[in-house]
Design a protein around this motif. Sequence first.
Motif, mmCIF file in Angstrom:
data_model
loop_
_atom_site.group_PDB
_atom_site.id
_atom_site.type_symbol
_atom_site.label_atom_id
_atom_site.label_comp_id
_atom_site.label_asym_id
_atom_site.label_seq_id
_atom_site.Cartn_x
_atom_site.Cartn_y
_atom_site.Cartn_z
ATOM 1 N N ARG A 31 0.848 -1.191 0.000
ATOM 2 C CA ARG A 31 0.000 0.000 0.000
ATOM 3 C C ARG A 31 0.884 1.242 0.000
ATOM 4 O O ARG A 31 1.689 1.441 0.921
ATOM 5 N N VAL A 32 0.725 2.044 -1.009
ATOM 6 C CA VAL A 32 1.533 3.256 -1.145
ATOM 7 C C VAL A 32 0.852 4.416 -0.433
ATOM 8 O O VAL A 32 1.499 5.194 0.272
ATOM 9 N N LEU A 33 -0.456 4.512 -0.615
ATOM 10 C CA LEU A 33 -1.220 5.603 -0.002
ATOM 11 C C LEU A 33 -2.497 5.035 0.593
ATOM 12 O O LEU A 33 -3.094 4.105 0.030
ATOM 13 N N ALA A 34 -2.930 5.621 1.703
ATOM 14 C CA ALA A 34 -4.198 5.192 2.294
ATOM 15 C C ALA A 34 -5.342 5.673 1.406
ATOM 16 O O ALA A 34 -5.212 6.716 0.747
ATOM 17 N N ARG A 41 4.110 17.000 -1.818
ATOM 18 C CA ARG A 41 5.547 16.758 -1.877
ATOM 19 C C ARG A 41 6.290 18.075 -2.112
ATOM 20 O O ARG A 41 5.913 18.858 -2.980
ATOM 21 N N ARG A 148 -7.201 15.187 -5.584
ATOM 22 C CA ARG A 148 -7.923 13.943 -5.883
ATOM 23 C C ARG A 148 -7.190 12.770 -5.222
ATOM 24 O O ARG A 148 -6.036 12.907 -4.816
ATOM 25 N N GLY A 150 -4.870 9.912 -4.789
ATOM 26 C CA GLY A 150 -3.641 9.516 -5.475
ATOM 27 C C GLY A 150 -2.898 10.663 -6.131
ATOM 28 O O GLY A 150 -1.787 10.468 -6.619
ATOM 29 N N GLN A 151 -3.512 11.850 -6.152
ATOM 30 C CA GLN A 151 -2.851 12.980 -6.840
ATOM 31 C C GLN A 151 -1.613 13.436 -6.065
ATOM 32 O O GLN A 151 -1.593 13.446 -4.831
ATOM 33 N N ILE A 152 -0.589 13.813 -6.823
ATOM 34 C CA ILE A 152 0.622 14.343 -6.196
ATOM 35 C C ILE A 152 0.630 15.852 -6.392
ATOM 36 O O ILE A 152 0.559 16.338 -7.524
ATOM 37 N N LEU A 154 2.936 18.875 -6.130
ATOM 38 C CA LEU A 154 4.375 19.094 -6.039
ATOM 39 C C LEU A 154 4.680 20.572 -5.824
ATOM 40 O O LEU A 154 4.223 21.427 -6.581
ATOM 41 N N GLN B 140 8.027 3.848 -10.539
ATOM 42 C CA GLN B 140 7.863 5.180 -9.959
ATOM 43 C C GLN B 140 7.960 5.123 -8.425
ATOM 44 O O GLN B 140 8.714 5.885 -7.807
ATOM 45 N N VAL B 141 7.245 4.169 -7.838
ATOM 46 C CA VAL B 141 7.216 4.081 -6.370
ATOM 47 C C VAL B 141 8.559 3.604 -5.820
ATOM 48 O O VAL B 141 9.109 4.196 -4.881
ATOM 49 N N ILE B 165 10.143 12.105 -9.621
ATOM 50 C CA ILE B 165 8.998 12.912 -9.203
ATOM 51 C C ILE B 165 8.722 14.084 -10.125
ATOM 52 O O ILE B 165 7.659 14.658 -10.085
ATOM 53 N N ASP B 235 3.130 7.718 -13.891
ATOM 54 C CA ASP B 235 2.546 9.050 -14.054
ATOM 55 C C ASP B 235 3.019 9.866 -12.856
ATOM 56 O O ASP B 235 2.606 9.607 -11.719
ATOM 57 N N LEU B 236 3.889 10.817 -13.108
ATOM 58 C CA LEU B 236 4.525 11.502 -11.986
ATOM 59 C C LEU B 236 3.619 12.523 -11.313
ATOM 60 O O LEU B 236 4.015 13.183 -10.365
ATOM 61 N N GLU B 237 2.380 12.629 -11.806
ATOM 62 C CA GLU B 237 1.427 13.501 -11.114
ATOM 63 C C GLU B 237 0.414 12.681 -10.342
ATOM 64 O O GLU B 237 -0.511 13.230 -9.738
ATOM 65 N N GLN B 238 0.548 11.389 -10.376
ATOM 66 C CA GLN B 238 -0.440 10.520 -9.753
ATOM 67 C C GLN B 238 0.264 9.315 -9.143
ATOM 68 O O GLN B 238 1.129 8.718 -9.780
ATOM 69 N N LEU B 239 -0.096 8.994 -7.929
ATOM 70 C CA LEU B 239 0.477 7.805 -7.283
ATOM 71 C C LEU B 239 -0.571 6.704 -7.235
ATOM 72 O O LEU B 239 -1.744 6.983 -6.966
ATOM 73 N N PRO B 240 -0.170 5.458 -7.480
ATOM 74 C CA PRO B 240 -1.130 4.373 -7.255
ATOM 75 C C PRO B 240 -1.321 4.180 -5.751
ATOM 76 O O PRO B 240 -0.395 4.444 -4.975
ATOM 77 N N LEU B 241 -2.511 3.760 -5.353
ATOM 78 C CA LEU B 241 -2.723 3.532 -3.914
ATOM 79 C C LEU B 241 -2.035 2.236 -3.480
ATOM 80 O O LEU B 241 -1.535 2.126 -2.366
#
Lengths: 167, 508
Positions: A31-34, A41, A148, A150-152, A154, B140-141, B165, B235-241
Amino acid sequence: MNKPLQWIGQGVLYVLFAAFVVVFADWPPYRVLAPGHGLLRLSFSHPGKISTDCRQRSAEEMAKLQPQMRASQDCQRARSPVHALVELDGKRLVDQDFAPAGLSGDGASSGYWRAPIAVGTHRLRVQFRDDVRGGAAPFEREAEVQVREGQIVLVDFKADQGGIVIR
Amino acid sequence: MNGLGVRVVRVAERAFDAVFGARANPLRQLGALAFWLLWIVVASGFWVYALYETSVDGAWRSVQELHSLQPWGGGLMRSLHRYASDAFLLVSVVHLLREALLGRFRHFRWFSWVSGMPLPWLALISGVIGYWMVWDQRAQVIGQLAFEWAAVLPGIGLELVRNFIDAQAITDRFFSLLSFLHIGVPLLLLLGLWVHLLRLPNALTQPRRALAAGTLAVLVLASLGWPASLLPRADLEQLPLVIQLDWVYLGLLPLADAAPVATGVLCLAVTLALTLLPWWPPRRAAAPAARVDAPNCNGCTLCLADCPYGAISMAPHPTLPAPTRIAVVRSDLCAGCGVCVGACPSITPSRRGAPVVTGIDLPALPLATLREQLEAAIDALPDAAPRVLVLGCGVAARPGDCGPGTVMVTAPCAAQWPPVFVEYALHRGVDGVLVNGCPDGDCSFRLGERWTAERLAGTRRPQLHFQVPRERVRVHRAAREDSASLVQAVQTFRAALAAAPIPSEIRS
């Protein structure tokens, strides 16, 4: 052990070996993100201003120097650390000095920080100060960000793009 | 600890012996199996690399096309590349654990032990780089996690994380660099493997055919049935959960994410502790090195060819005319196993009353002592036939009692028994000689059981004399914990001897 039993045993051990490799090649998931979260970031690489004022050399001092070394100003190499401040919805998340790189402290300061943030609308305020002498006004930017899942988001510093960048 | 470790390994080996047979037991050829897996990785890697595009836009697409356009070709090869890499690392770690549990790292073994330590790390680094090349969400992760972890080390800046990133920071050259590293690090690994085997002449680098075929077949089937996963493009603007993670290669990264310094310290401490294991207490004295007797060394080089640790070299003979050479023993490399003694063709045990002559000998247990022990043992045998002499190995099975009409004499390694001693024992009146060594492929001194079998079979010099009836000589392989097997082998041998007439001409 007779031959057929040996073959069965070998088959079982080969399958167990392959199964171990195949299963742990992808499982269990990480799990990368909850759920219900994005990521804020901060990442930048920016050289601070020279940390001390340059000093005008006197004529006597100039005369003592080799001809090719006779620069009129004596400037130290060390740069100011870059101070970064990040506030989200009024809460201070980053308030830190990032030291310049290099043995003489004359390189760029690099900063990195990340934290998950809840999905939704947030007020983001970012401030960068790159001059310990305090002469120049700090770079500052405030923005409303829609996050949103999963959105990063930056936060970067790019001098050629006017300073603070929020993507 | 060592005793417990040995027992654990032996229990596992016996279980595998029952299934694979002693010769094909994978636990006794883990190093060779790792080599085989590495060749599979290299071969499949060539195929994948030929179709890989080193560009931001092409990296993920080219990998995706391997699976979509040629699932039976490139797709299969990529899956094989991944699974064989996992298997390589697993087998290498089990190989390391086995040698550690068997206590095979001290004295003359220190070089192979220490030089093996960086190899799993090189494999790990190469594997992580390989995952980046795919440029999917996993890349990416793990790129972010790996560089965040690396930044804990002094001198490694966090700006490297920006490669994973900031889309503007990534160029095609980044993928060229990754390709270069993904080839360069395995080349370093190969160099490390060469160094690892430098002091191990005749190293087994190819597993038995059945094992090699079985391993390849099962990996190909796994690749066809469960192709390696490919996640959506990075996708460096989006992280997978959630991502699928290869826990064999990438399992340290989540740990490092939770506690970067502690994980780094743990990795360093474990590596350092393992590296220093050869000098860890309790320290035992090394066996005295073999000594060359110049007047009796004719420079035949048989000991040079047979030494399992490369401890022997040749030099100009001090007293005999050129080009005669003499064996020279490097004491720091010598295991004191006696394999070289068994290889010396100058040995003359049958001159009664005269001292045993040999070109090379063990100071701790010279051949003269072994001959005395052998003669005393034969004299103690009852007259009733069949009379059997067991020439044993100090590391292998040593039952207190081998049964009636049987007596056992032990040398440090079965290969210390020169074939002429077998002949000598038969002339002294025993009806049969059984030489017992370590299990097949698991000689404590690497090659002793192999050389013994080949010398007695007449395929390796010095050979057992061709006139010696082969039915009177038997080779058996039983580990220390397997004394029952040796007793059983002796009984079977005695029964065979009793059933066959004993030619009188072999007795003096």
